[in-house]
Design an enzyme around this catalytic site. Structure first.
Site, PDB file in Angstrom:
ATOM      1  N   ARG A 133       0.235  -9.446  10.108  1.00  8.54           N
ATOM      2  CA  ARG A 133      -1.176  -9.273   9.772  1.00  8.54           C
ATOM      3  C   ARG A 133      -1.881 -10.560   9.359  1.00  8.54           C
ATOM      4  NH1 ARG A 133       1.250  -4.265   7.647  1.00  8.54           N
ATOM      5  NH2 ARG A 133       0.791  -2.652   9.181  1.00  8.54           N
ATOM      6  N   GLY A 193       9.122  -1.959   3.307  1.00  8.54           N
ATOM      7  CA  GLY A 193      10.476  -1.400   3.318  1.00  8.54           C
ATOM      8  C   GLY A 193      10.654  -0.190   2.422  1.00  8.54           C
ATOM      9  N   GLY A 194       9.550   0.467   2.050  1.00  3.21           N
ATOM     10  CA  GLY A 194       9.650   1.617   1.162  1.00  3.21           C
ATOM     11  C   GLY A 194      10.480   2.751   1.746  1.00  3.21           C
ATOM     12  N   GLU A 195      10.501   2.877   3.074  1.00  2.00           N
ATOM     13  CA  GLU A 195      11.265   3.960   3.705  1.00  2.00           C
ATOM     14  C   GLU A 195      12.750   3.615   3.793  1.00  2.00           C
ATOM     15  OE1 GLU A 195       8.040   3.159   4.765  1.00  2.00           O
ATOM     16  OE2 GLU A 195       7.572   4.958   3.606  1.00  2.00           O
ATOM     17  N   TRP A 248       2.715  -4.270   0.345  1.00  2.00           N
ATOM     18  CA  TRP A 248       2.820  -4.771   1.711  1.00  2.00           C
ATOM     19  C   TRP A 248       1.499  -5.117   2.367  1.00  2.00           C
ATOM     20  CZ3 TRP A 248       0.943  -1.298   5.538  1.00  2.00           C
ATOM     21  CH2 TRP A 248       0.788   0.035   5.139  1.00  2.00           C
ATOM     22  N   ASN A 266       3.987   3.546  -1.521  1.00  2.00           N
ATOM     23  CA  ASN A 266       4.513   4.876  -1.795  1.00  2.00           C
ATOM     24  C   ASN A 266       5.878   4.823  -2.474  1.00  2.00           C
ATOM     25  OD1 ASN A 266       4.959   3.988   1.179  1.00  2.00           O
ATOM     26  ND2 ASN A 266       6.724   5.274   0.705  1.00  2.00           N
ATOM     27  N   ASP A 308       3.906   9.985   0.920  1.00  2.00           N
ATOM     28  CA  ASP A 308       3.777   8.679   1.585  1.00  2.00           C
ATOM     29  C   ASP A 308       2.328   8.216   1.567  1.00  2.00           C
ATOM     30  OD1 ASP A 308       4.485   6.354   2.902  1.00  2.00           O
ATOM     31  OD2 ASP A 308       4.316   7.257   4.899  1.00  2.00           O
ATOM     32  N   ARG A 335      -5.723   6.045   0.746  1.00  2.00           N
ATOM     33  CA  ARG A 335      -4.978   6.816   1.749  1.00  2.00           C
ATOM     34  C   ARG A 335      -4.927   8.310   1.399  1.00  2.00           C
ATOM     35  NH1 ARG A 335       0.745   4.223   3.751  1.00  2.00           N
ATOM     36  NH2 ARG A 335       0.863   5.172   5.830  1.00  2.00           N
ATOM     37  N   TRP A 479      -8.342   8.751  17.289  1.00  2.00           N
ATOM     38  CA  TRP A 479      -8.217   8.340  15.906  1.00  2.00           C
ATOM     39  C   TRP A 479      -8.913   6.984  15.779  1.00  2.00           C
ATOM     40  CZ3 TRP A 479      -4.116  10.158  12.189  1.00  2.00           C
ATOM     41  CH2 TRP A 479      -3.589  11.396  12.568  1.00  2.00           C
TER      42      TRP A 479
END
Length: 577
Positions: A133, A193-195, A248, A266, A308, A335, A479
């Protein structure tokens, strides 16, 4: 482990071989003074200024002449996948990052390439996203953070490597997509890397040497302030170690008072019942000291995040008129589908003022008018072995794309998505470093679209004084995945739709005044700059990542076009002579 060590060594060798194709004869160094008061002719950071406005004070291109806007040059990046980086411009030199760890330096007037830096991945490397980004600037260097957890300083003139340091550990599942932020001679960035069970943090590095100056975790360790909101005993007593809260996205900065405002992501795993408590500082905005990393204050949008709904985007810094005074204010479309108004003091204290939904949210039963703390409706909170159906889905009312604030119109322009929900039932997943461990398998996550929905994506213009909607445009068959640029020419520029269009709207009325079909869909933020008095609008097209994933789902569910052309291209527009 031996394999990993070999891979790391190989990665170090490959990383020492960037490719440089040209060299600048001169370059205007970046100072704190320039970043605090950026010149309209340049675009020196991801959102244009520290306040996060994504606004250009240039007004040569305006409502009365935007129909004469034409492409003046374009340049293919030679890379596929999602291009999410803005074109950063300093005195006629453009810097663009691409997926797969590349940085391009381009002559912003004619598109001629100057140099290209490419960082090879270590053997065995993989990441959840391969996007980037953007860069940050300081002095005579360009800074980029890589998916393989390296923060790299490049010579702005040549693209040659000056230094690089390790920010995180990709073998654990951490990776970096964020643009760094330059403040007071420090380069500040945090990993994703939260997941994958990463404990989120933000770190600052000396701009000249790369030496780490400070590192602050978003999830406090036992005994630290905020740790009382995490389980202290029982089966989840170690939840803080893998609790998520990655930082992030780039934060914003109150340069006048020296306070950083940074968003926190999250929880990990997604199921809040596997980490009982409010879980500070997940889904929060932090006020921080840029010199020490000390957390001064915070506001948590929602407690015990189970959806999330990352709070990764820092609120936009504005001032509102109140009783004849200017009141520092933080405003943000989050969000979770709510628009927040917070007030901030010079020392970083954050106070809740109000919040309202800007898209459908079926989770919040109420929001405390004094504290902003929500209560939750039954059946909308997924748990371990407990199904939950919630709206908006994990992509939120607004995902990571930037909102824009125009001080002339007093409008906040929000790219949004509505009429979508999600359901899943959680489970306990043993965490294996580097592997998905969100507490639900990806195949068991179901996206639901309101069958009667007349649109999903769109743009809302919201008056910041009243928080009321000034106008909206909606997209019946797309979207919205794009950021917004507003300008002093009473225009906003936006892409984000699957029809590959780049549009200019009248910022006051919402009327579409101009549009251009690019080679791919646009998910990168537009920017503006000028050279020799001529204003340019720049945007990078390059569809991919979540936009492509959801497009595939919409093809199955509603028969939408499945394949949007991919491949990155930098587009630059100006008025015809």
């Amino acid at each position: 482990m031996v394999k990993n060590k070999i891979a790391l060594l190989l990665g170090a060798t490959l990383a020492a071989a960037p490719c440089a194709a040209g060299e600048l004869k001169s370059y205007s160094p970046i100072t704190q003074k320039r970043l605090s008061n950026p010149e309209p002719e340049n675009w020196l950071m991801a959102k244009g200024n520290y306040a996060g406005w994504s606004y250009s004070a240039l007004d040569q291109i305006k409502t009365s002449n935007v129909k004469k806007l034409r492409p003046v040059w374009s340049s293919a990046t030679g890379v596929t996948s999602g291009h999410e980086a803005p074109a950063i411009v300093n005195d006629g030199i453009m810097f663009v990052t691409t997926p797969y760890n590349q940085v391009l330096a381009i002559d912003a007037k004619n598109g001629d390439p100057i140099w290209r830096y490419k960082r090879e991945f270590p053997e065995g490397f993989s990441a959840f996203h391969y996007t980037n980004r953007g860069v940050s600037l300081w002095g005579d260097k360009v800074y980029v953070a890589g998916l393989d957890c390296k923060l790299t300083a490049l010579d702005a003139r040549t693209g040659k490597l000056v230094w690089e340091v390790t920010v995180c550990d990709w073998t654990e599942g951490a990776y970096i997509t964020s643009a760094p932020v330059s403040v007071n001679g420090k380069i500040i960035v945090g990993p994703s890397g939260g997941e994958f069970g990463i404990r989120g943090f933000l770190a600052a590095f000396d701009a000249e040497t790369g030496k780490e100056v400070w590192k602050t975790f978003a999830v406090p360790a036992p005994g630290e302030k905020g740790s009382e909101t995490w389980p202290k005993d029982g089966p989840w007593k170690d939840a803080w170690k893998t609790g998520g809260g990655t930082m992030w996205m780039p934060g914003n900065y109150d340069a006048k008072n020296g306070v950083l405002y940074w968003g926190v992501g999250n929880g990990s795993p997604w199921l809040g019942d596997q980490r009982p408590g409010d879980n500070l500082y997940l889904a929060s905005v932090l006020a921080m000291d840029p010199d020490t990393g000390t957390i001064k204050n915070h506001f948590q949008y929602h407690w015990n995040d189970s959806w999330d709904w990352a709070g990764m985007n820092a609120p936009t810094l504005i001032e509102l008129d109140k009783d004849g005074k200017k009141v520092p204010t933080l405003i943000s479309a989050q969000r979770n589908g709510y628009l927040y108004r917070l007030e901030n003091t010079p020392d970083g204290k954050i106070s809740f003022r109000d919040a309202r939904p800007y898209v459908h949210n079926n989770v919040f039963a109420s929001v405390d008018p004094k504290t902003g703390r929500p209560t939750y409706n039954a059946g909308t909170v997924p748990g371990t072995g407990v199904p939950g159906m919630y709206c908006p889905s994990l992509w939120g009312g607004k995902d990571w794309p930037y909102e824009s604030y125009n001080p002339k119109t007093k409008n906040l322009y929000v790219p949004f998505n509505d009429n979508h929900c999600m359901s899943f039932t959680g489970k306990v997943q043993k965490r294996i470093p580097g592997q998905w461990s969100a507490g639900v398998d990806i195949k068991d996550i179901k996206l639901h679209i309101n069958k009667d929905a007349k649109y999903i994506g769109g743009i809302q213009a919201i008056n910041v004084e009243t928080r009321e909607e000034a106008w909206r445009d909606t997209y019946a068959e797309s979207w919205n995945w794009g950021s917004i640029l507003s300008t002093a020419g009473d225009l906003i520029f936006a892409g984000g739709t699957s029809d590959r269009m780049f549009r200019a709207y009248d910022a006051k009325s919402g009327k579409i005044l101009w549009q251009f079909k690019t080679s791919s869909g646009i998910i990168a933020p537009p920017t503006s700059y000028s050279i020799n008095g001529k204003q340019y609008i720049a945007v990078v097209s390059g569809w991919g990542v979540d936009s492509a994933l959801v497009q595939g789902i919409m093809h199955t569910e509603r028969g939408w076009e499945k394949d949007i052309p991919q491949g990155g291209t930098v587009w630059v527009f100006a008025l015809e002579d």
